[in-house]
Design an enzyme around this catalytic site. Structure first.
Site, PDB file in Angstrom:
ATOM      1  N   ASP A 139       0.841  -1.207   0.000  1.00  0.00           N
ATOM      2  CA  ASP A 139       0.000   0.000   0.000  1.00  0.00           C
ATOM      3  C   ASP A 139       0.872   1.251   0.000  1.00  0.00           C
ATOM      4  O   ASP A 139       1.932   1.266  -0.633  1.00  0.00           O
ATOM      5  CB  ASP A 139      -0.931  -0.049   1.220  1.00  0.00           C
ATOM      6  N   HIS A 212      -3.672   6.097   3.395  1.00  0.00           N
ATOM      7  CA  HIS A 212      -4.381   4.890   2.943  1.00  0.00           C
ATOM      8  C   HIS A 212      -3.778   3.620   3.546  1.00  0.00           C
ATOM      9  O   HIS A 212      -4.495   2.746   4.052  1.00  0.00           O
ATOM     10  CB  HIS A 212      -4.331   4.854   1.419  1.00  0.00           C
ATOM     11  N   SER A 551     -11.098  -0.693  -0.863  1.00  0.00           N
ATOM     12  CA  SER A 551      -9.820  -0.679  -0.146  1.00  0.00           C
ATOM     13  C   SER A 551     -10.000  -1.014   1.319  1.00  0.00           C
ATOM     14  O   SER A 551      -9.119  -1.599   1.948  1.00  0.00           O
ATOM     15  CB  SER A 551      -9.174   0.711  -0.252  1.00  0.00           C
TER      16      SER A 551
END
Length: 777
Positions: A139, A212, A551
């Site tokens: 990620d 994220h 996600s």
């Protein structure tokens, strides 16, 4: 690949950071697959050998970006198309793959899933909360100081672990601990395309400059943290799915995206490090598996017994939008949970429009109505840009002191709010377009703002238009009423509007997504230097943030896979996925069929695959559909891939003659069934599926078949009863499907769904069955 015997001076080798032709506008990054065993003995390493091969190319000698040794054999480099073609023609180069740039697919969820830390029995207790398993998160990196990654109470790092904590100026080795056992970063592909990164805006280290990766990592394996909230919303206990599992962060995503060469390097390293699960909330355009770096890396991982969970994408609610569709990956869509953040619009005519928001700053004055304008009807703009509230499209003289209605699309929802605020607006309403439907996502806006559905947007536009045309002195007004956090929402779960849908664009015979998991308005850890809106001017700081996307759904399944692996160490990645799929549910908390958020109608298997994950039942599925690497090779043979294509994916040579005689694509031992019939004037059409199930329940157990055939089809299963004498025993059965032609216009499609269920009286092993009829053009 014996490549070329160039007896060169090794001191001329180029380092990965060399940029002799890095930014040539006529070049692209390619991933080159080679015959690993053909290295001439004169070269001490494969890297030396690969570099020597590049000196023969017609362009300026390029540098090697990454070499791959575990899930893939070869290297990546920046090449012209002429150079790529030259390499492809060499007998020891198996394939040359052009790089794709991927993008990110951007808590109460453990409790919603039935995972309670106080339970004395169940998946958490049975698995010791995932202790000693390592989840690799590919990620944007991680913010290691967050309490979600604290290592208190954890035992030593597993002896088998080989990973590293790569230190830098902003990421000391002490950032890793017994919880965060590894942290690496991969930027060679990113810099090969974009030049050296700007280290004032992002970190050349595993540290997360986006948020994220920190968010997804804590969803999969965050520790218990109390109190947790975002700007006062969602107060309570935060926890990941596998609170004691170890984490390894592999940073591959940067300001301009996630590059295939870096992603493949992360897969290669994570497998060599010894992860047990890989979580990937990244995706791109669907291409054949032999051109898909994610599919190639994932195959190398499952071949070593590593479970790979990937996000389905946020391209919903349209059909054929699902990504990460290789059958060896578990593809995860998104659903809602029973928590909401209502922020409703009250219009001057008294009507209320439902909306959602997690705005936590100074509110609008209670009881006061504010002037309301629509960006698309403001004078001085081009209409289209101002309707979307794009940068430079709004006139401050027309916006100042007002609430502005903006259409969703093009720029981010939070950015629209920043633009409205900069132009003097006091508040904002974001209206979905027709394509988005009624699906709502709550955002941490920088000004009082809310999101509403497409029908609400139409109603507000009508109100503005009618009020503006009215001869009375009443101008359009509105306010936003923020109601905080609301629990016990019904119905839930609902398939999130943005969640990507099937059918599978690469292999329609394999149903994707596989399952859905919580992905809407999920609370999880957040970095220290990034505002919760993600807007650069947002100076607010919070330890947790609320985000939405597949996600967020993907790491839920990654964490659950770690729990199942800890409870059942002998289960393969396919067995774990089977347990999640065959025990998934398709009803909401009202006991009715799950809804589609975008339309308010009943959802379908194309939206949710096998259904919503049910962790407690997945611990004891009764039967599993197991799949070996050789089964996947047979699948590729039956997909008409060439020998070279198959070697690129699997690193094995395949004898496809036997595979093609034995069956068809649909005979992969998958826990779901899908068939596509082309109507070429045949009145009757039929096919069969061969499946083998393994008993992981009780010895001396008997399972009987229950069939709910798709409308217009006849389905039979032979035998109708499976009698197991022992745990681990495998038995096979055949499913036969017959249907008749239906009247369709050229190019049209008809989809009907049903289920087959094996039941021993206390366990139901459920598989969806999809029959698609297509009328050729």
């Amino acid at each position: 690949m014996a490549f070329f015997f160039f007896f060169l001076i090794l001191s001329t080798l180029l380092s990965p950071s060399s940029s002799s032709s890095t930014n040539d506008l006529n070049s692209l990054t390619y991933i080159i697959h080679v015959d690993h065993e053909a290295k001439p003995s004169i070269f001490p390493t494969h890297r030396h050998w690969y570099t020597s091969s590049l000196t023969s190319l017609t362009s300026t000698t390029p540098s090697i970006i990454h070499t791959y040794d575990t899930v893939f054999h070869g290297f990546s480099a920046r090449l012209t198309s002429q150079d790529a073609a030259q390499l492809l023609n060499h007998p020891h180069v198996i394939s040359v793959i052009p790089e794709q740039v991927r993008h990110l697919h951007t808590t109460r969820s453990p409790e919603f899933l039935g995972l309670r830390s106080t339970d004395k029995a169940g998946l958490l207790e049975e698995s010791d909360f995932g202790s000693d398993l390592v989840i690799g998160v590919i990620d944007t990196g991680i913010w290691p100081e967050r309490p979600s990654f604290d290592d208190r109470g954890l035992g030593p790092v597993p002896i088998r672990w080989k990973g590293q904590c790569i230190a830098s100026q902003d990421f000391p080795t002490t950032a890793c601990n017994r919880k965060l056992v590894g942290a690496r970063f991969f930027c060679g592909g990113y810099e090969a395309t974009n030049g050296k990164m700007n280290e004032t805006t992002e970190f050349r280290s595993p540290r997360d400059s986006d948020g994220h990766g920190t968010h997804t990592a804590s969803i999969s394996a965050g520790r218990y943290v109390f109190p947790a909230s975002t700007l006062g919303y969602a107060r309570g206990l935060a926890a990941g799915m596998a609170p004691k599992a170890r984490l390894a962060a592999y940073k591959v995503c940067w300001n301009s995206g996630c590059y295939d060469s870096d992603i493949l390097a992360a897969f290669d390293t994570a497998v060599a490090d010894g992860v047990d699960v890989i979580s990937l909330s990244v995706g791109g355009v669907v291409v054949p598996y032999y051109l898909d770096a994610i599919a190639i890396g994932a195959f190398g991982a499952i071949d070593r017994g590593i479970f790979v969970s990937a996000s389905a994408g946020n391209g919903g609610p349209g059909a054929l939008t699902v990504t990460n569709v290789a059958p060896w990956m578990t593809t995860v869509g998104a659903g809602t949970i029973d928590r909401d953040f209502p922020a409703n619009v009250k219009l001057g005519n008294g009507k209320m429009i439902s909306g959602v928001s997690v705005y936590g700053g100074p509110g609008l004055d209670p009881g006061r109505m504010y002037p309301l304008v629509y960006g698309g009807s403001l004078l001085g703009g081009d209409g289209y840009s101002s309707s979307l509230c794009l940068e430079g499209s709004l006139d401050p003289n027309l916006v100042k002191g007002k609430i502005v209605l903006c259409d969703r699309g093009i720029n981010s929802r939070a950015t629209k709010g920043e633009i409205v605020r900069k132009n003097g607006g006091l508040g904002m309403i974001i209206a979905n377009g027709v394509f988005d439907g009624e699906g709502l996502v709550a955002d941490c806006h920088v000004l009082p703002a809310t999101s509403i559905g497409a029908s609400g947007g139409d109603e507000i536009r009508r109100y503005i238009s009618e009020s503006s045309k009215s001869r009375s002195s009443k101008k359009p007004t509105a306010t936003i009423v923020f109601k905080g956090t609301r629990l016990g929402i019904r119905p839930a779960p609902v398939v999130a509007s943005f969640s990507a849908r099937g059918p599978n664009p690469e292999t329609p015979d394999i149903l994707k997504p596989d399952v859905i998991a919580p992905g809407l308005n999920i609370l999880a850890a957040w970095p220290d230097r990034i505002g919760p809106s993600g807007v650069s001017s947002d100076n607010r700081r919070t330890e947790f943030n609320i985000l939405s996307g597949t996600s967020m759904a993907c790491p839920h399944v990654s964490g659950l896979a770690a729990l199942l692996k800890a409870s059942h160490p002998d289960w393969s990645p396919a067995a774990i996925r089977s347990a999640l799929m065959t025990t998934a549910y398709r009803v909401d908390n009202r006991g009715e069929a799950m809804m589609d958020e975008s339309t308010g109608n009943t959802s379908s298997v194309m939206d949710y695959g096998s259904g919503h994950v049910h962790p407690t039942k997945a611990m004891d599925p009764g039967l599993v559909y197991d799949i070996t690497s050789y089964d996947y090779i047979n699948f590729l043979c039956n997909s008409n891939y060439t020998g070279a294509n198959i070697v690129t994916i699997t690193r094995r040579k395949a004898d496809c003659d036997g595979a093609r005689r034995a069956g068809h694509v649909g005979n992969l031992n998958y826990p779901s069934f899908s068939v596509v019939f082309q109507q070429y004037g045949e009145m009757k059409m039929s096919t069969h599926f061969i499946r083998t199930v393994t008993n992981v329940g009780d010895s001396d157990s008997v399972y009987e078949i229950k069939i709910r055939p798709p409308r217009g089809t006849t389905v039979t299963v032979e035998p109708e009863k499976l009698s197991f004498r022992r745990v681990g025993q495998k038995l096979s059965f055949v499913v036969r499907v017959k249907t008749t032609e239906v009247k369709l216009s050229p190019g049209a499609t008809s989809v009907e769904t049903g289920h087959i269920v094996w039941s021993d009286g206390k366990r139901n092993v459920t598989s969806p069955l999809v029959v698609t009829l297509q009328q050729p053009l």
